[in-house]
Write a protein that holds these residues in place. Sequence first.
Motif, mmCIF file in Angstrom:
data_model
loop_
_atom_site.group_PDB
_atom_site.id
_atom_site.type_symbol
_atom_site.label_atom_id
_atom_site.label_comp_id
_atom_site.label_asym_id
_atom_site.label_seq_id
_atom_site.Cartn_x
_atom_site.Cartn_y
_atom_site.Cartn_z
ATOM 1 N N ALA A 219 7.127 26.939 2.227
ATOM 2 C CA ALA A 219 7.961 26.746 3.417
ATOM 3 C C ALA A 219 7.823 27.919 4.383
ATOM 4 O O ALA A 219 7.825 27.733 5.604
ATOM 5 N N THR A 220 7.698 29.123 3.845
ATOM 6 C CA THR A 220 7.500 30.294 4.709
ATOM 7 C C THR A 220 6.200 30.175 5.482
ATOM 8 O O THR A 220 6.151 30.415 6.705
ATOM 9 N N HIS A 221 5.128 29.799 4.797
ATOM 10 C CA HIS A 221 3.825 29.618 5.451
ATOM 11 C C HIS A 221 3.928 28.561 6.562
ATOM 12 O O HIS A 221 3.424 28.762 7.674
ATOM 13 N N ARG A 222 4.585 27.458 6.261
ATOM 14 C CA ARG A 222 4.684 26.345 7.212
ATOM 15 C C ARG A 222 5.463 26.758 8.457
ATOM 16 O O ARG A 222 5.057 26.473 9.595
ATOM 17 N N VAL A 223 6.571 27.451 8.269
ATOM 18 C CA VAL A 223 7.388 27.849 9.417
ATOM 19 C C VAL A 223 6.675 28.908 10.254
ATOM 20 O O VAL A 223 6.778 28.905 11.492
ATOM 21 N N ILE A 224 5.941 29.802 9.611
ATOM 22 C CA ILE A 224 5.164 30.788 10.367
ATOM 23 C C ILE A 224 4.153 30.079 11.268
ATOM 24 O O ILE A 224 3.965 30.452 12.441
ATOM 25 N N ALA A 225 3.512 29.042 10.745
ATOM 26 C CA ALA A 225 2.561 28.278 11.566
ATOM 27 C C ALA A 225 3.269 27.594 12.733
ATOM 28 O O ALA A 225 2.757 27.574 13.864
ATOM 29 N N LEU A 226 4.433 27.028 12.482
ATOM 30 C CA LEU A 226 5.193 26.386 13.563
ATOM 31 C C LEU A 226 5.597 27.400 14.623
ATOM 32 O O LEU A 226 5.531 27.120 15.830
ATOM 33 N N ALA A 227 6.020 28.588 14.191
ATOM 34 C CA ALA A 227 6.415 29.628 15.142
ATOM 35 C C ALA A 227 5.227 30.092 15.972
ATOM 36 O O ALA A 227 5.365 30.370 17.175
ATOM 37 N N GLU A 228 4.056 30.171 15.349
ATOM 38 C CA GLU A 228 2.860 30.576 16.087
ATOM 39 C C GLU A 228 2.519 29.537 17.149
ATOM 40 O O GLU A 228 2.200 29.878 18.295
ATOM 41 N N MET A 229 2.609 28.254 16.780
ATOM 42 C CA MET A 229 2.327 27.194 17.754
ATOM 43 C C MET A 229 3.349 27.187 18.882
ATOM 44 O O MET A 229 3.016 26.901 20.040
ATOM 45 N N ALA A 230 4.598 27.518 18.564
ATOM 46 C CA ALA A 230 5.658 27.528 19.575
ATOM 47 C C ALA A 230 5.684 28.824 20.376
ATOM 48 O O ALA A 230 6.442 28.937 21.337
ATOM 49 N N ASN A 231 4.869 29.794 19.966
ATOM 50 C CA ASN A 231 4.845 31.105 20.614
ATOM 51 C C ASN A 231 6.248 31.709 20.653
ATOM 52 O O ASN A 231 6.733 32.177 21.686
ATOM 53 N N SER A 232 6.886 31.694 19.489
ATOM 54 C CA SER A 232 8.272 32.139 19.390
ATOM 55 C C SER A 232 8.430 33.053 18.176
ATOM 56 O O SER A 232 7.751 32.875 17.165
ATOM 57 N N PRO A 233 9.325 34.040 18.251
ATOM 58 C CA PRO A 233 9.604 34.870 17.071
ATOM 59 C C PRO A 233 10.357 34.069 16.014
ATOM 60 O O PRO A 233 11.001 33.054 16.324
ATOM 61 N N VAL A 234 10.309 34.546 14.775
ATOM 62 C CA VAL A 234 11.046 33.897 13.698
ATOM 63 C C VAL A 234 11.485 34.958 12.692
ATOM 64 O O VAL A 234 10.810 35.974 12.509
ATOM 65 N N TYR A 235 12.629 34.710 12.078
ATOM 66 C CA TYR A 235 13.240 35.646 11.125
ATOM 67 C C TYR A 235 13.560 34.875 9.854
ATOM 68 O O TYR A 235 14.199 33.819 9.904
ATOM 69 N N PHE A 236 13.115 35.385 8.710
ATOM 70 C CA PHE A 236 13.367 34.720 7.434
ATOM 71 C C PHE A 236 14.530 35.393 6.718
ATOM 72 O O PHE A 236 14.527 36.612 6.522
ATOM 73 N N VAL A 237 15.514 34.593 6.346
ATOM 74 C CA VAL A 237 16.669 35.121 5.630
ATOM 75 C C VAL A 237 16.373 35.182 4.133
ATOM 76 O O VAL A 237 15.500 34.476 3.628
ATOM 77 N N HIS A 238 17.082 36.050 3.442
ATOM 78 C CA HIS A 238 17.076 36.216 1.980
ATOM 79 C C HIS A 238 15.712 35.960 1.306
ATOM 80 O O HIS A 238 15.598 35.159 0.381
ATOM 81 N N LEU A 239 14.675 36.648 1.769
ATOM 82 C CA LEU A 239 13.357 36.499 1.148
ATOM 83 C C LEU A 239 13.402 37.084 -0.264
ATOM 84 O O LEU A 239 13.868 38.202 -0.473
ATOM 85 N N SER A 240 12.914 36.322 -1.239
ATOM 86 C CA SER A 240 13.084 36.712 -2.638
ATOM 87 C C SER A 240 11.794 36.795 -3.433
ATOM 88 O O SER A 240 11.789 37.392 -4.511
ATOM 89 N N ALA A 241 10.715 36.188 -2.951
ATOM 90 C CA ALA A 241 9.521 36.011 -3.774
ATOM 91 C C ALA A 241 8.329 36.756 -3.191
ATOM 92 O O ALA A 241 8.116 36.767 -1.971
ATOM 93 N N LEU A 242 7.527 37.331 -4.062
ATOM 94 C CA LEU A 242 6.358 38.084 -3.592
ATOM 95 C C LEU A 242 5.399 37.189 -2.833
ATOM 96 O O LEU A 242 4.743 37.634 -1.889
ATOM 97 N N GLN A 243 5.287 35.914 -3.224
ATOM 98 C CA GLN A 243 4.376 35.010 -2.512
ATOM 99 C C GLN A 243 4.843 34.769 -1.077
ATOM 100 O O GLN A 243 4.027 34.676 -0.156
ATOM 101 N N ALA A 244 6.144 34.673 -0.877
ATOM 102 C CA ALA A 244 6.673 34.522 0.481
ATOM 103 C C ALA A 244 6.469 35.795 1.281
ATOM 104 O O ALA A 244 6.130 35.757 2.475
ATOM 105 N N LEU A 245 6.655 36.939 0.641
ATOM 106 C CA LEU A 245 6.409 38.216 1.315
ATOM 107 C C LEU A 245 4.955 38.324 1.750
ATOM 108 O O LEU A 245 4.660 38.826 2.845
ATOM 109 N N ASP A 246 4.040 37.858 0.928
ATOM 110 C CA ASP A 246 2.631 37.891 1.304
ATOM 111 C C ASP A 246 2.384 37.114 2.594
ATOM 112 O O ASP A 246 1.591 37.528 3.453
#
Length: 460
Positions: A219-246
């Motif tokens: 889900a983190t990867h998917r939202v980052i792609a959506l934010a890039e397409m929208a040319n908008s900043p994004v903030y992820f709450v309560h990140l918990s997993a090393l894979q999401a951090l990557d």
Amino acid sequence: MKTLIKNGHIVTAVDDYHADLLIDDGVIMQIGKNLSAQADDVLDAQGLLILPGGIDVHTHFDMPFGGTTSSDDFETGTRAAAFGGTTTIIDFAIQQRGHSAQEAFETWLGKAEGKASIDYGFHMILSEVTPATLADMGWLVDRGVTSFKLFTAYPGVFMVSDGEIFQALQRAGEIGALIAMHAENGSVIDVLVQQALAKGHTEPKYHALTRPPQAEAEATHRVIALAEMANSPVYFVHLSALQALDEVTMARDKGQAVFAETCPQYLFLDYTNYEEEGFNGAKYVMSPPLRTHEHAPHLWRGLAGNDLQVVSTDHCPFCMKEQKILGRDDFSKIPNGAPGVETRLSLLYDATVRQSRMSLNRFVEITSTSPAKIFGLFPRKGTIAVGSDADLVIFDPEGSMLWSAKTHHMRVDYNPYEGRVTQGAIRYVYSRGEKIVDNGQYFGKPGRGQFLVRNHFVKP
């Protein structure tokens, strides 16, 4: 009223020096050596640290969820926050499906006004994105609500489609707002939950086992792609997993405006807590869940390298006896959330500064300055400077705190860190120049907290 704080060791995200502070009408008026101004109250801070008040940008006071309501309201929650050295919170108003975000804003103002004893703002949770919602986003930004939270989890309750997320990101970019995301693949998690229950797996640990780290990473990867397409900043709450951090790290390395927080529970607790005897694992049912032990070192690395910019709490307490017990025979019915607004600063100071994981400056940055900058409060909040609000924590680096449900001020019947002793103790807390905590005594008053009109998002 004027207050003079003498002989203090002042630390901000960039400064470290000794000086006196003169406070007048809630604002820092003068900083200097050997100030001799007349004051109504004089405090000698010799041997103590003077830090900017903590800013917790992720709390859930008086929040309905899972057939019940979080046990701290804005009165008890902000009091506990103050005891823990937090002088500003940003909570979440919830736009219910079929209702307007304007209505939600007024509802949550009503929950906080007359109760909050420290200053507060709101993010707006969007449960659906429609033309009316997009219009409401502009209305809310004009009133100082400059961040909006969306979910890729909780189908049928909060989860919105990729198209809705994309539209909200586009709109946020147009109006100077920031989208905050709860990133887990809710559709897959629902399948895993139903499969576990079909096999008779009802214990609390299955909450974690049905929410794998890959669901957060995807889900983190998917939202980052959506934010890039929208040319908008994004903030992820309560990140918990090393894979999401990557995923966040890779995006930031490319120069994308991606920001993220983690929470103390992911740094200090782990999956083994779910294996506690009987139903005790329910204490730690939260989303995302606690991860296995190998994730925390990567989160510490992310904080050290600024791929994670903030430590907030996701404070959302539910009592074991009356509330968590709702899921005694079905882990999926355990209310998701845990307490933490009071323990954050002490836990982090003990684990960072005392254990040489990071400097005092960085400690201040992740607990106060970065959240103030990202969410439109700096320099009114998040620093110690002439003209800034006198939100201050007077901290004893040689003191200690013993954490227990018997002595904490959060309105919940357990403490996730029961029996833990942290080095360093909060002696005094000032909110806009008013001393609201004095060596364990509370002088804050319900209703003295002010609603904060936040600035538009500007990349820090």
